[in-house]
Design a protein around this motif. Sequence first.
Motif, PDB file in Angstrom:
ATOM      1  N   THR A 155       0.827  -1.204   0.000  1.00 56.88           N
ATOM      2  CA  THR A 155       0.000   0.000   0.000  1.00 56.88           C
ATOM      3  C   THR A 155       0.860   1.252   0.000  1.00 56.88           C
ATOM      4  O   THR A 155       0.565   2.233  -0.699  1.00 56.88           O
ATOM      5  N   VAL A 156       1.950   1.198   0.762  1.00 52.01           N
ATOM      6  CA  VAL A 156       2.854   2.355   0.789  1.00 52.01           C
ATOM      7  C   VAL A 156       3.474   2.572  -0.582  1.00 52.01           C
ATOM      8  O   VAL A 156       3.655   3.714  -1.031  1.00 52.01           O
ATOM      9  N   VAL A 157       3.784   1.459  -1.285  1.00 54.28           N
ATOM     10  CA  VAL A 157       4.361   1.584  -2.628  1.00 54.28           C
ATOM     11  C   VAL A 157       3.367   2.268  -3.560  1.00 54.28           C
ATOM     12  O   VAL A 157       3.739   3.150  -4.350  1.00 54.28           O
ATOM     13  N   VAL A 158       2.087   1.885  -3.467  1.00 55.11           N
ATOM     14  CA  VAL A 158       1.057   2.528  -4.291  1.00 55.11           C
ATOM     15  C   VAL A 158       1.017   4.021  -3.999  1.00 55.11           C
ATOM     16  O   VAL A 158       0.983   4.867  -4.904  1.00 55.11           O
ATOM     17  N   PHE A 159       1.077   4.356  -2.719  1.00 53.48           N
ATOM     18  CA  PHE A 159       1.042   5.765  -2.311  1.00 53.48           C
ATOM     19  C   PHE A 159       2.246   6.517  -2.857  1.00 53.48           C
ATOM     20  O   PHE A 159       2.118   7.634  -3.394  1.00 53.48           O
ATOM     21  N   ILE A 160       3.414   5.890  -2.776  1.00 50.50           N
ATOM     22  CA  ILE A 160       4.631   6.568  -3.253  1.00 50.50           C
ATOM     23  C   ILE A 160       4.565   6.761  -4.758  1.00 50.50           C
ATOM     24  O   ILE A 160       5.003   7.804  -5.282  1.00 50.50           O
ATOM     25  N   ALA A 161       3.998   5.779  -5.472  1.00 53.81           N
ATOM     26  CA  ALA A 161       3.873   5.935  -6.924  1.00 53.81           C
ATOM     27  C   ALA A 161       3.020   7.143  -7.259  1.00 53.81           C
ATOM     28  O   ALA A 161       3.366   7.960  -8.131  1.00 53.81           O
ATOM     29  N   GLY A 162       1.894   7.297  -6.544  1.00 53.28           N
ATOM     30  CA  GLY A 162       1.040   8.463  -6.776  1.00 53.28           C
ATOM     31  C   GLY A 162       1.772   9.753  -6.474  1.00 53.28           C
ATOM     32  O   GLY A 162       1.698  10.728  -7.241  1.00 53.28           O
ATOM     33  N   MET A 163       2.526   9.778  -5.362  1.00 53.15           N
ATOM     34  CA  MET A 163       3.269  10.982  -4.995  1.00 53.15           C
ATOM     35  C   MET A 163       4.305  11.327  -6.045  1.00 53.15           C
ATOM     36  O   MET A 163       4.514  12.494  -6.389  1.00 53.15           O
ATOM     37  N   ALA A 164       4.968  10.281  -6.600  1.00 47.85           N
ATOM     38  CA  ALA A 164       6.023  10.529  -7.577  1.00 47.85           C
ATOM     39  C   ALA A 164       5.424  11.133  -8.841  1.00 47.85           C
ATOM     40  O   ALA A 164       5.969  12.102  -9.397  1.00 47.85           O
ATOM     41  N   VAL A 165       4.280  10.583  -9.302  1.00 46.28           N
ATOM     42  CA  VAL A 165       3.663  11.126 -10.510  1.00 46.28           C
ATOM     43  C   VAL A 165       3.263  12.575 -10.291  1.00 46.28           C
ATOM     44  O   VAL A 165       3.487  13.447 -11.143  1.00 46.28           O
ATOM     45  N   LEU A 166       2.697  12.854  -9.119  1.00 49.93           N
ATOM     46  CA  LEU A 166       2.322  14.243  -8.813  1.00 49.93           C
ATOM     47  C   LEU A 166       3.544  15.143  -8.822  1.00 49.93           C
ATOM     48  O   LEU A 166       3.530  16.234  -9.392  1.00 49.93           O
ATOM     49  N   ALA A 167       4.627  14.670  -8.180  1.00 50.00           N
ATOM     50  CA  ALA A 167       5.812  15.521  -8.049  1.00 50.00           C
ATOM     51  C   ALA A 167       6.439  15.807  -9.399  1.00 50.00           C
ATOM     52  O   ALA A 167       6.944  16.903  -9.643  1.00 50.00           O
ATOM     53  N   ILE A 168       6.391  14.813 -10.314  1.00 55.27           N
ATOM     54  CA  ILE A 168       7.007  15.031 -11.621  1.00 55.27           C
ATOM     55  C   ILE A 168       6.131  15.932 -12.475  1.00 55.27           C
ATOM     56  O   ILE A 168       6.616  16.847 -13.137  1.00 55.27           O
ATOM     57  N   LEU A 169       4.814  15.693 -12.455  1.00 52.13           N
ATOM     58  CA  LEU A 169       3.943  16.370 -13.419  1.00 52.13           C
ATOM     59  C   LEU A 169       3.452  17.725 -12.941  1.00 52.13           C
ATOM     60  O   LEU A 169       2.945  18.501 -13.738  1.00 52.13           O
ATOM     61  N   LYS A 170       3.609  18.023 -11.659  1.00 46.67           N
ATOM     62  CA  LYS A 170       2.928  19.206 -11.131  1.00 46.67           C
ATOM     63  C   LYS A 170       3.426  20.485 -11.805  1.00 46.67           C
ATOM     64  O   LYS A 170       2.660  21.332 -12.187  1.00 46.67           O
ATOM     65  N   GLY A 171       4.736  20.605 -11.958  1.00 48.57           N
ATOM     66  CA  GLY A 171       5.244  21.862 -12.506  1.00 48.57           C
ATOM     67  C   GLY A 171       5.665  21.782 -13.951  1.00 48.57           C
ATOM     68  O   GLY A 171       6.220  22.728 -14.474  1.00 48.57           O
TER      69      GLY A 171
END
Lengths: 104, 249, 139
Positions: free
Chosen positions: B72-88
């Motif tokens: 579950t933590v891995v799923v969460f980290i994947a979401g965070m990584a996509v957000l961090a890359i795509l946000k800006g």
Amino acid sequence: MTEWFAMVMGAGLFVLMIPIIYRIFKGPTGFDRILGVNVIGTKTAVLLVIIGTLYGRVEMFVDFALTYSLLNFVAAIVVSRYLNRTISLKEMEAREKAKGGAKA
Amino acid sequence: MKILSLIPIIAIGGLLLWAAQDFPKWGDVESPASKSPVSSHFIGKTGVDTEVPNMVTAVLADYRGFDTMFETVVVFIAGMAVLAILKGSTRGNSRRKDHEVEAEPDLIVTNTVRLIVPVIQIFAFYVLAHGHVSPGGGFQGGVLMGASFILIALSWDLEKAVSRFSIERCMIVAALGIVIYGGIGLLSMMLGGEFLDYAELERVLPVSREMARYHAMLGVEIGVGFTVTAIMFALYANLSSEGSLKQGL
Amino acid sequence: MTDHSMICLLAAAVENGEVGFLPLKIIGFASGVVGLIFFLGTAVGMVRFPDFYTRMHAAGKGDTLSTMLMLGGFGLVTMEDFSVGSWLLLIKILAVILFIYLTTPTSSHALMRAAFEDDEMPMTEDDLKKSKRKGKRKK
């Protein structure tokens, strides 16, 4: 009796899916292919119920059938939405050809 | 070229099929999986230890609880990584691509989706809560729940879905899921057991040790469902619009 | 021992349709076969019809009706006894039928609209005549 009926229905569905697979393989436009995939996806719900009848666990496989028909619907909506919001495929190809020509 | 690429595909497929002949037969007693003491232990003890009829859920959420928690933590980290890359990433660029055109939401599709989305969400809750008895559980229920939000985003546009379930709220819900999972583990540790040893929860729940494990598994599955729902929708919203959260696919 | 063999015999009889709810089973078999016939229509239409919209006509209608009939037939066939479990099963199968009744026509409509906005034109009578002439020349 019930098992024989399930087997005959499954075999009939399989045989009748062959023309549709031919259409997916040959289909002149992309929409024909998507339509064929959609038909087969709907029939997969029936096939799952048939498999459940053969294994004697229909109550479990019906859940799979419901989920599968849901995902099939989502797939059709995704494709139609994407093609609705972009220019037509022919125009896209023409543009790519023009680009390639300019580069060459 | 297509036919040329077909040759290695057929060769690799044939190789895999040939290798699959060495697998043990279906239900073979002599196969390593049946011989090892672990599987016979699970088959014999799951019903006694936890009163859960579905062994897969018991192994996933109880015996292998650590593994599922960090999944579950891995799923969460994947979401965070996509957000961090795509946000800006699209800040400077113009949002419209040259191949995109305006499209209005379709009347028939939106009305059908309006009818169907509540049914899908109820079915998702059923899959989530019924995971002890039939196939299902947190991941599957979460995926169905996320699919209902994606369906809203597809049939109207992304703004409508984001106004219902914003990305900030997605992240809060995703983190809440992990907090629920870890919280149940910590609670059982505070009550005198080990981390994720649900049987100790009998001191706060008015049930026996076995049923305490049963109910704690449900709580854990709910946490997983929260995380998977939120991350599914956040991934779709960010990837389909390249981080701008406008219009979508 | 005798009890066991009696139970086996009874189970075999129920399995053969000699005891139990024969009318329901016969209705189920019949609707399954009718669904298969409609699916035959879909398959033939998918192959034989000349352009996308006519193929969609065959696929959308025949597919929806045949799926609903087959699932309903299986719902009736698996109705062994009228216990709570079998009623629950029938309700679940009815839910799948309702779902397909709503979603398949909608996805057909969405695909049709996408094709029309993608400049895929329906075949007119002139196109049909031209293609027939071409076929004759080839022969």
